[in-house]
Design a protein around this motif. Sequence first.
Motif, PDB file in Angstrom:
ATOM      1  N   PRO A   1       1.394   0.271 -14.044  1.00  0.00           N
ATOM      2  CA  PRO A   1       2.429   0.719 -13.104  1.00  0.00           C
ATOM      3  C   PRO A   1       2.006   0.579 -11.648  1.00  0.00           C
ATOM      4  O   PRO A   1       2.809   0.205 -10.796  1.00  0.00           O
ATOM      5  CB  PRO A   1       2.638   2.186 -13.490  1.00  0.00           C
ATOM      6  CG  PRO A   1       2.285   2.243 -14.936  1.00  0.00           C
ATOM      7  CD  PRO A   1       1.151   1.264 -15.089  1.00  0.00           C
ATOM      8  N   ARG A   2       0.751   0.842 -11.356  1.00  0.00           N
ATOM      9  CA  ARG A   2       0.265   0.707  -9.976  1.00  0.00           C
ATOM     10  C   ARG A   2       0.331  -0.745  -9.505  1.00  0.00           C
ATOM     11  O   ARG A   2       0.753  -1.032  -8.388  1.00  0.00           O
ATOM     12  CB  ARG A   2      -1.165   1.215  -9.871  1.00  0.00           C
ATOM     13  CG  ARG A   2      -1.743   1.033  -8.471  1.00  0.00           C
ATOM     14  CD  ARG A   2      -3.062   1.673  -8.367  1.00  0.00           C
ATOM     15  NE  ARG A   2      -2.794   3.098  -8.255  1.00  0.00           N
ATOM     16  CZ  ARG A   2      -3.678   3.980  -7.840  1.00  0.00           C
ATOM     17  NH1 ARG A   2      -4.889   3.611  -7.530  1.00  0.00           N
ATOM     18  NH2 ARG A   2      -3.370   5.253  -7.748  1.00  0.00           N
ATOM     19  N   GLN A   3      -0.057  -1.685 -10.378  1.00  0.00           N
ATOM     20  CA  GLN A   3       0.016  -3.103 -10.023  1.00  0.00           C
ATOM     21  C   GLN A   3       1.463  -3.540  -9.822  1.00  0.00           C
ATOM     22  O   GLN A   3       1.759  -4.287  -8.886  1.00  0.00           O
ATOM     23  CB  GLN A   3      -0.629  -3.951 -11.110  1.00  0.00           C
ATOM     24  CG  GLN A   3      -2.121  -3.829 -11.196  1.00  0.00           C
ATOM     25  CD  GLN A   3      -2.683  -4.497 -12.429  1.00  0.00           C
ATOM     26  OE1 GLN A   3      -2.024  -4.580 -13.462  1.00  0.00           O
ATOM     27  NE2 GLN A   3      -3.917  -4.980 -12.335  1.00  0.00           N
TER      28      GLN A   3
ATOM     29  N   ARG B   1       5.808  -5.267  -6.122  1.00  0.00           N
ATOM     30  CA  ARG B   1       7.164  -5.106  -5.599  1.00  0.00           C
ATOM     31  C   ARG B   1       7.157  -4.728  -4.124  1.00  0.00           C
ATOM     32  O   ARG B   1       8.010  -5.160  -3.369  1.00  0.00           O
ATOM     33  CB  ARG B   1       7.922  -4.103  -6.435  1.00  0.00           C
ATOM     34  CG  ARG B   1       8.331  -4.737  -7.753  1.00  0.00           C
ATOM     35  CD  ARG B   1       8.926  -3.750  -8.708  1.00  0.00           C
ATOM     36  NE  ARG B   1       9.285  -4.397  -9.951  1.00  0.00           N
ATOM     37  CZ  ARG B   1       8.493  -4.503 -10.995  1.00  0.00           C
ATOM     38  NH1 ARG B   1       7.272  -4.056 -10.947  1.00  0.00           N
ATOM     39  NH2 ARG B   1       8.910  -5.082 -12.105  1.00  0.00           N
ATOM     40  N   ILE B   2       6.204  -3.936  -3.706  1.00  0.00           N
ATOM     41  CA  ILE B   2       6.079  -3.596  -2.284  1.00  0.00           C
ATOM     42  C   ILE B   2       5.761  -4.853  -1.482  1.00  0.00           C
ATOM     43  O   ILE B   2       6.332  -5.091  -0.416  1.00  0.00           O
ATOM     44  CB  ILE B   2       5.023  -2.494  -2.072  1.00  0.00           C
ATOM     45  CG1 ILE B   2       5.570  -1.155  -2.583  1.00  0.00           C
ATOM     46  CG2 ILE B   2       4.624  -2.392  -0.607  1.00  0.00           C
ATOM     47  CD1 ILE B   2       4.541  -0.043  -2.620  1.00  0.00           C
ATOM     48  N   ALA B   3       4.855  -5.679  -2.002  1.00  0.00           N
ATOM     49  CA  ALA B   3       4.501  -6.927  -1.314  1.00  0.00           C
ATOM     50  C   ALA B   3       5.702  -7.869  -1.251  1.00  0.00           C
ATOM     51  O   ALA B   3       5.966  -8.479  -0.205  1.00  0.00           O
ATOM     52  CB  ALA B   3       3.331  -7.610  -2.009  1.00  0.00           C
TER      53      ALA B   3
ATOM     54  N   VAL C   1      13.735  -0.465  -0.905  1.00  0.00           N
ATOM     55  CA  VAL C   1      12.986  -0.936  -2.075  1.00  0.00           C
ATOM     56  C   VAL C   1      11.507  -0.564  -1.958  1.00  0.00           C
ATOM     57  O   VAL C   1      10.886  -0.150  -2.944  1.00  0.00           O
ATOM     58  CB  VAL C   1      13.163  -2.455  -2.264  1.00  0.00           C
ATOM     59  CG1 VAL C   1      12.192  -3.010  -3.275  1.00  0.00           C
ATOM     60  CG2 VAL C   1      14.592  -2.767  -2.672  1.00  0.00           C
ATOM     61  N   ILE C   2      10.954  -0.682  -0.777  1.00  0.00           N
ATOM     62  CA  ILE C   2       9.552  -0.296  -0.571  1.00  0.00           C
ATOM     63  C   ILE C   2       9.377   1.190  -0.864  1.00  0.00           C
ATOM     64  O   ILE C   2       8.443   1.598  -1.562  1.00  0.00           O
ATOM     65  CB  ILE C   2       9.088  -0.653   0.855  1.00  0.00           C
ATOM     66  CG1 ILE C   2       8.983  -2.164   0.993  1.00  0.00           C
ATOM     67  CG2 ILE C   2       7.760   0.021   1.187  1.00  0.00           C
ATOM     68  CD1 ILE C   2       8.761  -2.641   2.413  1.00  0.00           C
ATOM     69  N   GLU C   3      10.288   2.006  -0.374  1.00  0.00           N
ATOM     70  CA  GLU C   3      10.194   3.444  -0.618  1.00  0.00           C
ATOM     71  C   GLU C   3      10.397   3.778  -2.095  1.00  0.00           C
ATOM     72  O   GLU C   3       9.691   4.616  -2.656  1.00  0.00           O
ATOM     73  CB  GLU C   3      11.217   4.197   0.239  1.00  0.00           C
ATOM     74  CG  GLU C   3      11.101   5.691   0.148  1.00  0.00           C
ATOM     75  CD  GLU C   3       9.753   6.244   0.568  1.00  0.00           C
ATOM     76  OE1 GLU C   3       9.373   7.309   0.040  1.00  0.00           O
ATOM     77  OE2 GLU C   3       9.063   5.627   1.409  1.00  0.00           O
TER      78      GLU C   3
END
Length: 96
Positions: A16-18, A23-25, A64-66
């Motif tokens: 999940p962290r990856q 998605r943030i990138a 989306v980042i949030e």
Amino acid sequence: MSTSDQMGAGRAGLTPRQARRIRIAAASLLMAAAAVVLAVRLASRSSVLVVGVYGLLLVLCGLVIELSRRGRTRLGSYLLAVGLVAALVMDWVVLA
């Protein structure tokens, strides 16, 4: 071998962290690209529609980042895809 070891051994996906970081990138890159396209479009012609379409895309990328930071990566991915397609359609149909 315990049942949990057997279940974990068959998984080859992302943690999940990856997934959140990817998605943030992706949203950050799309945000930078939208900012560049907005600057280019405004240099060629100044229109409220241009600012509106790309401004909304920038806001959506921030959302989306949030969402990704809060662990809602699947929802963020869907919103990012739909927002990108909507911005491209708006650029092609309305701004052309």
